[in-house]
Every structure is written in structure tokens, then in C-alpha cells.
Design a protein around this motif. Sequence first.
Motif, PDB file in Angstrom:
ATOM      1  N   THR A 194       0.610  -1.185   0.068  1.00 45.91           N
ATOM      2  CA  THR A 194      -0.020  -0.017   0.047  1.00 45.91           C
ATOM      3  C   THR A 194       0.956   1.218  -0.176  1.00 45.91           C
ATOM      4  O   THR A 194       0.591   2.187  -0.701  1.00 45.91           O
ATOM      5  CB  THR A 194      -0.726   0.000   1.423  1.00 45.91           C
ATOM      6  N   ARG A 197       2.289   1.789  -3.673  1.00 45.93           N
ATOM      7  CA  ARG A 197       0.983   2.240  -4.518  1.00 45.93           C
ATOM      8  C   ARG A 197       0.510   3.592  -3.998  1.00 45.93           C
ATOM      9  O   ARG A 197       0.213   4.399  -5.083  1.00 45.93           O
ATOM     10  CB  ARG A 197      -0.187   1.474  -4.261  1.00 45.93           C
ATOM     11  N   ARG A 198       0.470   4.057  -2.916  1.00 45.19           N
ATOM     12  CA  ARG A 198      -0.015   5.407  -2.378  1.00 45.19           C
ATOM     13  C   ARG A 198       1.050   6.508  -2.157  1.00 45.19           C
ATOM     14  O   ARG A 198       0.751   7.428  -1.594  1.00 45.19           O
ATOM     15  CB  ARG A 198      -1.121   5.045  -1.325  1.00 45.19           C
TER      16      ARG A 198
END
Length: 430
Positions: A194, A197-198
Amino acid sequence: MSPFAVSIASIVLLALLGLPVGHAMIASSILYLMLAGLDMGTAAEQLLNGLFSSYILLAVPLFILAAELMNSGSMTLRLLAFCNAFVGRFRGGLALVNVLQSIIFAGMSGSAIADAAGTGKLMQKMMTEGGKYPPAFAAALTAATAVIGPIIPPSIPMVIYALVSDASIGFLFLGGVLPGLLMGLMMVIIVLRTARRRDFPVEPPVPLRSLPKVTLNAFPALLMPIVLLGGIYGGATTPTEAASVAALYALLVSALLYRSVSLKSVYASLLGSARTTASIGMLIAGALVFNYVVTVENVPRTLAAWLAGFELSPLAFLLIVNLILLVLGCLLEGTTILLVIVPVFIPTAQALGIDMVHFGIVCVVNIMLGLITPPYGLLLFVVSSISGCSLKEIVSEVMPFLLALLLALLIITLVPEVSLWLPRLFGYKG
């Protein structure tokens, strides 16, 4: 309707009307005794015998007190600084700190709620300060990591499971170590994915020359699990005595070494632990009385005979139990499930040759996952209150972690050695 059916309907109705489940079970059990023409004084007899003959139950308030004392002192802050020094430098570092501190704190409190309410408040503030992380993500991660607390020893749910199953608390504690670490690893994988990705931030690295000082500051707090578990497995203390040592150790370190508690904060810790203990105590009392009703009705044997007709394999039975407990975990409080539902399955599990330590770990992991499963998910409500985020936002963010933890549960169920390798290393013959 039979007296037993009336009793069940009464529990559901009273609970829906807002009466605490423990009180509802006591009242409905007395109603059953009255309708069945049995001595209603049996309810008081079962309650008193159950509470006063179970020495292991004393461990519950003592572990709760230890967690309260750690939260009131600066032990938690020093542990967070220690975790940040080692993993804060990676992308999504504060999220990794959240996972690591839960693994370390799990060796001290034995309670998911204590973890979320204690370190969870600090982690929420650290992660959202300056807009580093979305508040809902920080809250969801705090809820997900908190479920590790009762898996890695000590564990209040395991103490309660030992009460209903006669399994060894010491071996149950050992059996939870590898499953807890597996759950932590699953969450680390989700966090790293995560974060990439973020594009979560990277914390300024703590200089290497500062690591010895940070470690030394946190060392007394880090020593607590060693003192606790060393006493149990070294044969110096029983689990209940170890719980009292943990509470005393937390008080002495906070008061004498860190000088971070006052008489007022100690009183607040005693008051908070007393309230939590009273809440759990009423559930246990109600379950003790209702379990007598279940025994009179011969429910465990009837269920065992019914399941035997399906000729289930041990694995098929465990998968069915997983499904039932996961569904119930969405609706009921975990202690209620452990005290009322799990004892019904134990005779069948024993008849199928399922190890009671492995079965206990599977049950406790299921019940902990229920704490972050909608719609009830008690931990979701706790972190919603702490963060100010809506339940809908938190549920959306917690789903990847829940799916990862469900995969860990499947591995724990399919591979008993994950739970049994460490106990067998210490002489467990089951």
C-alpha cells in the motif's frame, strides 16, 4: 416452546432491549430453572463455584491492570521511539511502526482493546500529523494490528479458553507465538504494498549513533515480556502469578525508573482496570450459569452425535467451526463466544482427535478477527471514536488487512504445526 427454547429467546430479547449479555444470560437461566421445575438456587451455586474455584481467572484483572499501568506511564512512548528507530526509515515507516509496536505490546497486555485504546491513540496522532497518512487508513491499521495482542502471549482470551477446555495455559501461550508473528508478517506485506502504491512518506532516519540510547531507554519495557514468560516457562511462576508480577513490574518501572506516574494516574489505572474486569466478570458469571443449562439439556453431546452422522474429517470440522465463529464474531462479543459457543464444539473436537491447543489457537484467532469484521466489529467502533472517522471509511480501509488475516487463519487451520511446533519444543506431548 420448551424451557430451553424460551431461555434462548429470552437472552436474545433482553440483549436486543439493551441489557448486558451477562445479565441476560443469568436472568434467562433462572427463567429456565423455574420453567423446568429445577431448584433456582442452582444458578447461584454454579456462579459461585465457577468463580471461586477458578484460580486462573485472577490472571484476567492482573493483565488488564498491567496494560493500564503501561499506558499511564511512558513505557508506551519509549517503545514507539524504539520501533521508529528501526523501521521508520522505510517507505510507510510509521505504518510499519504501528505493526511492530503491536507485536511487542502484545507480549505485555493480552488485550486487543488495551492495545488499540493505549498505543492506538498515540499512533493515530503520529500518523495523521501533518497529513502524512489518511486518518481512516491509520485507524484501520490500528484496529487490524491490535488483533495480534491476544494471540502472542500473554492472552486474556486464551486464559478464558483454558477455563472452558482444561488446556494448559502455558502451552496455549507458546502456541500463539508463531501464529501471531505470521499475522504480523501478513500485515507488513499489505503495508509495504500500500505504501508503494499510495506513495506514503519516508520518516527521517534515526542516526545509527542514537540507536544504543533509544534501545537503552526502551530496554526496561522490552524486558517485560521476558520477565513474564521467563517466569512461566522457567517454572518460577504460574500464569496467574506471572500476571501479578507483570502488573508490579509495570508499576515499579513507570514509578521508580521512568518517574512518569503519579498517585492520581495509578488510581485512574486501578479504576479503569476494575471497570473492565467487572464487565468481563459479569459475562463470565452469566456464561457459567448458562453453561449449566446447556449441560442439563445435553447440547454438547447431542451436537457431537449430530455431527458424527456426517462423518466429518478433522479438517472439515475445523473449517465449519471457522465459518460459524467468523459469522458469530460479526454479531457477538468475543468473550461470550468463548464461554458459550466454543464449549459446545469441544467434545466433538476431542472425539475427532483435534489437539486442544491447536483448536484453542484457531478459535481465538477467529474471535479476534470478529473484532474487525463488520457490522459489529468492536475494534472498529473503538478506533472510530479515537480517530473521528466514520465507520464506513474505516471498513473500506480495513478490508485488505482483514483478507490478509483470513489467509493467515487458513494457514493456521491447515497446518497445525504453526501452533504446535513451539509447545512441542518445550515438552508438550499433545
